[in-house]
Design a protein around this motif. Structure first.
Motif, PDB file in Angstrom:
ATOM      1  N   GLN A   1       8.652  30.083   2.649  1.00  0.00           N
ATOM      2  CA  GLN A   1      10.020  30.439   3.528  1.00  0.00           C
ATOM      3  C   GLN A   1      10.989  30.204   3.704  1.00  0.00           C
TER       4      GLN A   1
ATOM      5  N   VAL B   1      12.504  32.560   0.474  1.00  0.00           N
ATOM      6  CA  VAL B   1      12.864  33.895   0.904  1.00  0.00           C
ATOM      7  C   VAL B   1      13.853  33.711   1.810  1.00  0.00           C
TER       8      VAL B   1
ATOM      9  N   SER C   1      17.748  35.326   0.945  1.00  0.00           N
ATOM     10  CA  SER C   1      18.549  36.461   1.139  1.00  0.00           C
ATOM     11  C   SER C   1      19.387  35.596   2.148  1.00  0.00           C
TER      12      SER C   1
ATOM     13  N   LEU D   1      13.345  36.034  -6.378  1.00  0.00           N
ATOM     14  CA  LEU D   1      11.490  36.449  -5.224  1.00  0.00           C
ATOM     15  C   LEU D   1      10.419  37.289  -6.393  1.00  0.00           C
TER      16      LEU D   1
END
Ligand code: HEC
Length: 155
Positions: free
Chosen positions: A61, A64, A68, A130
């Motif tokens: 989590q 990610v 971003s 990623l």
């Protein structure tokens, strides 16, 4: 050497080899109703593994989110947290209950988080991070499809 002592020796050898196979390779497993291999553990052992799992999920989590937000430093910190160095100290009794393939997949997942951290450090390329996360999460999917944890029956 007479025949009796020879057969005793062979019998004991068989017991040792079978024991080693059970301990090192097969683990303490049964086939569960859902078709997966159930590793049969005590409550404490199961808790230890599940805690490590929540660490994995939390790291995924955080990576990610850091991707971003474009925060390379946070990608590195999150991945290192579940790298080899952070791998939980596993008691010998538990090591014996885990099948070889399970241990390999678990170890490989820690290694891949380390590789992700190193790659982010060297390349500072969040898209690449990623991509690596997507690849390493195939380990999560593969292991969950194959194994589950069941509790030992306490009579
Ligand atoms: C080597 C095998 C293995 C790998 C690799 C693995 N898991 Fe698991 N995980 C398990 C097993 C077995 C369970 C228990 C599932 C069950 O009993 O149904 C579990 C449970 C979990 C749980 C539930 C935790 C709880 O408190 O109930 C989470 C979350 C989880 N895994 C996340 C992950 C993530 C994310 C990854 C990859 C980064 C991952 N796991 C990789 C084997 C693995």
């Amino acid at each position: 050497m007479n025949k009796l002592s020879l057969s005793i020796i062979f019998f004991l050898l068989f017991v040792i080899i079978f024991g080693a196979y059970k301990f090192i390779y097969q683990g303490n497993v049964v086939t569960a109703d859902d078709g997966r291999t159930a590793i049969v553990l005590t409550g404490t052992e199961k808790d230890l593994i599940l805690e490590e799992m929540r660490g994995f999920l939390s790291a995924a989590q955080q990576i990610v989110q850091a991707v971003s937000n474009g925060e390379i430093d946070k990608i590195i910190i999150a991945a290192k947290k579940v790298g080899k160095a952070a791998q939980a100290e596993v008691p010998v009794s538990l090591v014996g209950k885990l099948p070889m393939a399970f241990k390999k997949l678990g170890f490989d997942t820690h290694v891949k988080f380390d590789e992700l951290a190193m790659d982010a450090q060297d390349m500072e390329d969040k898209e690449q991070s990623l991509k690596l996360l997507g690849q390493l999460m195939q380990n999560c999917v593969a292991c969950h499809a194959a194994y589950r944890l069941d509790l030992e029956k306490t009579n």
